[in-house]
Design an enzyme around this catalytic site. Structure first.
Site, PDB file in Angstrom:
ATOM      1  N   ASP A   1     -38.637 -26.784  -2.651  1.00  0.00           N
ATOM      2  CA  ASP A   1     -39.378 -26.932  -1.398  1.00  0.00           C
ATOM      3  C   ASP A   1     -38.723 -26.185  -0.241  1.00  0.00           C
ATOM      4  O   ASP A   1     -39.216 -26.216   0.880  1.00  0.00           O
ATOM      5  CB  ASP A   1     -39.484 -28.421  -1.040  1.00  0.00           C
ATOM      6  CG  ASP A   1     -38.126 -29.094  -0.978  1.00  0.00           C
ATOM      7  OD1 ASP A   1     -37.095 -28.395  -1.109  1.00  0.00           O
ATOM      8  OD2 ASP A   1     -38.088 -30.321  -0.803  1.00  0.00           O
TER       9      ASP A   1
ATOM     10  N   ARG B   1     -25.287 -22.639   9.319  1.00  0.00           N
ATOM     11  CA  ARG B   1     -24.080 -22.084   8.685  1.00  0.00           C
ATOM     12  C   ARG B   1     -23.699 -20.782   9.361  1.00  0.00           C
ATOM     13  O   ARG B   1     -24.546 -19.960   9.682  1.00  0.00           O
ATOM     14  CB  ARG B   1     -24.367 -21.864   7.199  1.00  0.00           C
ATOM     15  CG  ARG B   1     -23.226 -21.208   6.456  1.00  0.00           C
ATOM     16  CD  ARG B   1     -23.357 -21.405   4.967  1.00  0.00           C
ATOM     17  NE  ARG B   1     -24.375 -20.543   4.368  1.00  0.00           N
ATOM     18  CZ  ARG B   1     -24.665 -20.558   3.068  1.00  0.00           C
ATOM     19  NH1 ARG B   1     -24.048 -21.389   2.254  1.00  0.00           N
ATOM     20  NH2 ARG B   1     -25.595 -19.768   2.591  1.00  0.00           N
TER      21      ARG B   1
ATOM     22  N   ASP C   1     -23.758 -14.676  -7.096  1.00  0.00           N
ATOM     23  CA  ASP C   1     -24.513 -14.806  -5.844  1.00  0.00           C
ATOM     24  C   ASP C   1     -23.800 -15.737  -4.855  1.00  0.00           C
ATOM     25  O   ASP C   1     -24.202 -15.817  -3.695  1.00  0.00           O
ATOM     26  CB  ASP C   1     -25.945 -15.307  -6.117  1.00  0.00           C
ATOM     27  CG  ASP C   1     -25.966 -16.611  -6.884  1.00  0.00           C
ATOM     28  OD1 ASP C   1     -25.411 -16.652  -7.996  1.00  0.00           O
ATOM     29  OD2 ASP C   1     -26.521 -17.595  -6.373  1.00  0.00           O
TER      30      ASP C   1
ATOM     31  N   ARG D   1     -34.089 -21.030   0.537  1.00  0.00           N
ATOM     32  CA  ARG D   1     -34.171 -22.190   1.436  1.00  0.00           C
ATOM     33  C   ARG D   1     -33.375 -21.913   2.703  1.00  0.00           C
ATOM     34  O   ARG D   1     -32.795 -22.831   3.284  1.00  0.00           O
ATOM     35  CB  ARG D   1     -33.641 -23.441   0.751  1.00  0.00           C
ATOM     36  CG  ARG D   1     -32.268 -23.243   0.159  1.00  0.00           C
ATOM     37  CD  ARG D   1     -31.655 -24.517  -0.289  1.00  0.00           C
ATOM     38  NE  ARG D   1     -30.546 -24.212  -1.184  1.00  0.00           N
ATOM     39  CZ  ARG D   1     -29.703 -25.093  -1.632  1.00  0.00           C
ATOM     40  NH1 ARG D   1     -29.835 -26.351  -1.277  1.00  0.00           N
ATOM     41  NH2 ARG D   1     -28.739 -24.753  -2.440  1.00  0.00           N
TER      42      ARG D   1
ATOM     43  N   GLY E   1     -32.205 -14.598  -3.962  1.00  0.00           N
ATOM     44  CA  GLY E   1     -32.558 -14.459  -2.542  1.00  0.00           C
ATOM     45  C   GLY E   1     -32.519 -15.798  -1.847  1.00  0.00           C
ATOM     46  O   GLY E   1     -32.442 -16.848  -2.478  1.00  0.00           O
TER      47      GLY E   1
ATOM     48  N   ARG F   1     -23.094 -10.772  -0.669  1.00  0.00           N
ATOM     49  CA  ARG F   1     -22.532 -11.338  -1.893  1.00  0.00           C
ATOM     50  C   ARG F   1     -22.439 -10.240  -2.932  1.00  0.00           C
ATOM     51  O   ARG F   1     -23.097  -9.199  -2.789  1.00  0.00           O
ATOM     52  CB  ARG F   1     -23.474 -12.420  -2.452  1.00  0.00           C
ATOM     53  CG  ARG F   1     -23.978 -13.396  -1.429  1.00  0.00           C
ATOM     54  CD  ARG F   1     -25.464 -13.724  -1.649  1.00  0.00           C
ATOM     55  NE  ARG F   1     -25.972 -14.516  -0.516  1.00  0.00           N
ATOM     56  CZ  ARG F   1     -25.955 -15.831  -0.460  1.00  0.00           C
ATOM     57  NH1 ARG F   1     -25.532 -16.510  -1.482  1.00  0.00           N
ATOM     58  NH2 ARG F   1     -26.380 -16.459   0.607  1.00  0.00           N
TER      59      ARG F   1
ATOM     60  N   LYS G   1     -29.942 -23.375   6.949  1.00  0.00           N
ATOM     61  CA  LYS G   1     -30.039 -23.684   5.518  1.00  0.00           C
ATOM     62  C   LYS G   1     -30.815 -24.991   5.371  1.00  0.00           C
ATOM     63  O   LYS G   1     -30.439 -25.999   5.964  1.00  0.00           O
ATOM     64  CB  LYS G   1     -28.622 -23.807   4.943  1.00  0.00           C
ATOM     65  CG  LYS G   1     -28.556 -23.890   3.441  1.00  0.00           C
ATOM     66  CD  LYS G   1     -27.099 -23.840   2.993  1.00  0.00           C
ATOM     67  CE  LYS G   1     -26.983 -24.134   1.495  1.00  0.00           C
ATOM     68  NZ  LYS G   1     -25.573 -24.176   1.067  1.00  0.00           N
TER      69      LYS G   1
ATOM     70  N   ASP H   1     -21.106 -21.495  -0.090  1.00  0.00           N
ATOM     71  CA  ASP H   1     -21.989 -22.323  -0.902  1.00  0.00           C
ATOM     72  C   ASP H   1     -21.290 -23.560  -1.452  1.00  0.00           C
ATOM     73  O   ASP H   1     -20.879 -23.608  -2.605  1.00  0.00           O
ATOM     74  CB  ASP H   1     -22.661 -21.516  -2.014  1.00  0.00           C
ATOM     75  CG  ASP H   1     -24.145 -21.407  -1.730  1.00  0.00           C
ATOM     76  OD1 ASP H   1     -24.656 -22.309  -1.056  1.00  0.00           O
ATOM     77  OD2 ASP H   1     -24.783 -20.439  -2.162  1.00  0.00           O
TER      78      ASP H   1
HETATM   79  P1  AMP Z   1     -27.768 -22.142  -4.339  1.00  0.00           P
HETATM   80  O1  AMP Z   1     -27.683 -23.351  -5.170  1.00  0.00           O
HETATM   81  O2  AMP Z   1     -27.912 -22.442  -2.864  1.00  0.00           O
HETATM   82  O3  AMP Z   1     -26.719 -21.120  -4.600  1.00  0.00           O
HETATM   83  O4  AMP Z   1     -29.154 -21.478  -4.720  1.00  0.00           O
HETATM   84  C1  AMP Z   1     -29.429 -20.753  -5.897  1.00  0.00           C
HETATM   85  C2  AMP Z   1     -30.847 -20.253  -5.823  1.00  0.00           C
HETATM   86  O5  AMP Z   1     -31.795 -21.325  -5.840  1.00  0.00           O
HETATM   87  C3  AMP Z   1     -31.146 -19.443  -4.581  1.00  0.00           C
HETATM   88  O6  AMP Z   1     -32.085 -18.441  -4.904  1.00  0.00           O
HETATM   89  C4  AMP Z   1     -31.771 -20.503  -3.664  1.00  0.00           C
HETATM   90  O7  AMP Z   1     -32.491 -19.907  -2.666  1.00  0.00           O
HETATM   91  C5  AMP Z   1     -32.603 -21.293  -4.669  1.00  0.00           C
HETATM   92  N1  AMP Z   1     -32.839 -22.665  -4.176  1.00  0.00           N
HETATM   93  C6  AMP Z   1     -31.924 -23.647  -4.143  1.00  0.00           C
HETATM   94  N2  AMP Z   1     -32.431 -24.787  -3.615  1.00  0.00           N
HETATM   95  C7  AMP Z   1     -33.725 -24.531  -3.298  1.00  0.00           C
HETATM   96  C8  AMP Z   1     -34.795 -25.294  -2.704  1.00  0.00           C
HETATM   97  N3  AMP Z   1     -34.638 -26.564  -2.298  1.00  0.00           N
HETATM   98  N4  AMP Z   1     -35.988 -24.687  -2.541  1.00  0.00           N
HETATM   99  C9  AMP Z   1     -36.158 -23.422  -2.923  1.00  0.00           C
HETATM  100  N5  AMP Z   1     -35.201 -22.634  -3.472  1.00  0.00           N
HETATM  101  C10 AMP Z   1     -33.986 -23.164  -3.670  1.00  0.00           C
HETATM  102 MG    MG Z   2     -25.987 -19.750  -3.477  1.00  0.00          MG
END
Ligand code: AMP
Ligand code: MG
Length: 472
Positions: free
Chosen positions: A121, A172, A244, A89, A86, A179, A109, A254
């Site tokens: 965070d 974005r 995802d 962030r 989900g 997805r 984002k 992404d």
């Molecule tokens: P991504 O790397 O953007 O594809 O994220 C993969 C998963 O990690 C997703 O569920 C994001 O929402 C979560 N996530 C990535 N970075 C953060 C962050 N700084 N804080 C909280 N959740 C994160």
């Molecule tokens: Mg992602």
């Protein structure tokens, strides 16, 4: 003129099981770094005062008509199923229908924690925000389907990774944020009604001509095959092709540890987290097929006759390697300057790529230089190129307008990883000239750029980026 975004929010009209209503978390002192006027105009957005836009694109002000929410999804990460991901962030502010009639998501984002945050965070730092801004807009200019960047804001707050870094928020824009993982979460939970509704929604939004779940699978497989062939044609390595991060709309989404290759080698990997090379350059086609097999598995859960579903899905997934191969061949034929099809073309392309790999030839500059004396200089042993070129010259005699096909199919400039790293370094120091120069030059990648020749050069030994980290 007052700042206005004409929202029309279709996702927020779906059942609450699909998302959580979530406002962005306010930031201390937002400062607008970039605003994409051309994209805004296309989306029907009326620009406003810089300070006003900084408030909206940082999440401090929620604009009229927005109904912020975080989307639910799951996904396979490096091959392992993670049942709960989900937007951890990000928040979706809503959608607009543009002057071109197309519906687009607007997402912040780096906008703070949500119920889906996994320990982090919910924030982003300036580096990944500017990287995604430059690389996604460059991808768009290359003619490759992608999410886009509408704005970048510095938050005036620090985020803590290994050290304290300036925080930022990216706005974005995507044809949607659906997805493979959005389908997987309902399939895995046995929520068949939600899965059916999501399927109807995706068809209506992206592929209105598609007939049912298998029609959707076919359409997405074709879009993914086209996309991955386009990535390969510009030497792009996504880096995290998890389900995802696999868009139903067939867009690149992404931009984490992604990069464009300098010297060509099929097993190139940049991501510091991809230790096994699962998402290496030449694996991307196989991974796209694997992702479509996961999509098929999820879609089948809603079908009354699962056996018939499995049979049709198998046929579609098994057709994908052939589709990828033919899309790849079309792209690389054009890169050799060819519009006609000849039997030996595939072997000729493969032969060139083998010689390039053996001679550390720069991917972009070799193709751009075909037909000029500069091409052979890209090879450690220029004679390796000469031996190949004789056959190419004979073959090119069959063609008309080879020069025009070459320059329309081979960019002169791509967002090279070392320039992106330099840009991030200067931006952290408060200097944004390179960020703006990269955006300007990369907006015309098929033109010659004699005044910006430094941006077309591969990295020197000391400039080579050792590892590219994911965007957290
Ligand atoms: P991504 O790397 O953007 O594809 O994220 C993969 C998963 O990690 C997703 O569920 C994001 O929402 C979560 N996530 C990535 N970075 C953060 C962050 N700084 N804080 C909280 N959740 C994160
Ligand atoms: Mg992602």
């Amino acid at each position: 003129m007052t700042f206005a975004i004409p929202f029309d929010n279709s996702y927020a009209r779906l059942p609450e099981a699909f998302y959580t209503r979530q406002d962005p978390q306010p930031v201390a002192a937002p400062h607008l770094l970039a605003f994409n006027e051309d994209l805004a105009r296309l989306m029907g957005i009326t620009p406003g005062e810089v300070t006003e836009m900084a408030q909206v694109f940082s999440g401090n002000d929620i604009p009229d008509g927005s109904l912020p929410l975080s989307q639910l999804y799951s996904g396979h990460q490096f091959g392992n199923y993670n049942p709960q991901l989900g937007d951890g962030r990000a928040v979706l502010l809503g959608e607009t229908i543009g002057t071109d009639g197309l519906r687009r998501d607007i997402q912040l984002k780096g906008s703070g924690r949500t119920p889906y945050s996994r320990g982090g965070d919910g924030r982003a730092w300036l580096g990944p925000v500017l990287r995604e801004y430059v690389v996604s807009e460059a991808m768009h200019a290359l003619g490759i389907p992608t999410t886009r960047a509408l704005a970048a804001v510095e938050t005036g707050e620090q985020v803590f990774r290994e050290t304290a870094l300036p925080g930022a928020v990216l706005t974005r824009v995507a044809s949607s944020h659906l997805r493979v993982g959005t389908f997987q979460v309902f399939a895995a939970r046995g929520q068949t009604e939600n899965l059916k509704q999501l399927t109807r929604y995706a068809i209506e939004r992206h592929y209105p001509q598609a007939d049912g779940p298998m029609g959707l699978l076919r359409a997405v497989s074709e879009a993914q095959a086209r996309l991955i062939a386009q990535w390969m044609s510009v030497g792009f390595i996504h880096g995290v092709m998890n389900t995802d991060n696999c868009s139903i709309a067939g867009e690149t989404i992404d931009y984490g540890p992604c990069a464009f290759m300098d010297a060509y080698h099929p097993s190139t990997v940049y991501s510091s987290i991809d230790r096994m090379g699962r998402y290496a350059y030449s694996n991307q086609a196989d991974i796209a097929v694997w992702n479509m097999a996961q999509f098929a598995t999820a879609l089948i859960q809603q079908m009354d006759s699962r056996d018939a579903g499995v049979e049709e899905a198998t046929e579609i997934v098994h057709a994908m390697p052939g589709l990828l191969q033919s899309e790849w061949l079309t792209r690389f034929r054009a890169k050799l300057g060819f519009q006609q099809q000849e039997d030996g073309d595939q072997a000729m392309i493969a032969d060139l790529l083998t010689r390039m790999a053996e001679n550390q030839a720069d991917f972009t500059n070799t193709f751009r230089a075909l037909g000029s004396p500069a091409a052979r200089d890209q090879f450690l042993d220029p004679q390796a190129f000469d031996a190949w070129q004789d056959g190419w010259t004979d073959r090119a005699a069959w063609e008309e307008d080879t020069a025009a096909t070459l320059s329309a199919s081979n960019p002169s400039v791509i967002p090279r990883n070392h320039r992106i790293e330099q840009m991030i370094g200067t931006a952290v120091a408060g200097e944004h000239a390179l960020f703006h120069r990269l955006n300007a030059v990369l907006s015309a990648p098929f033109a010659d750029h004699p005044d910006d020749a430094d941006l077309t050069r591969p990295p020197s030994e000391s400039e080579v980026v050792q590892a590219t980290f994911c965007g957290t």
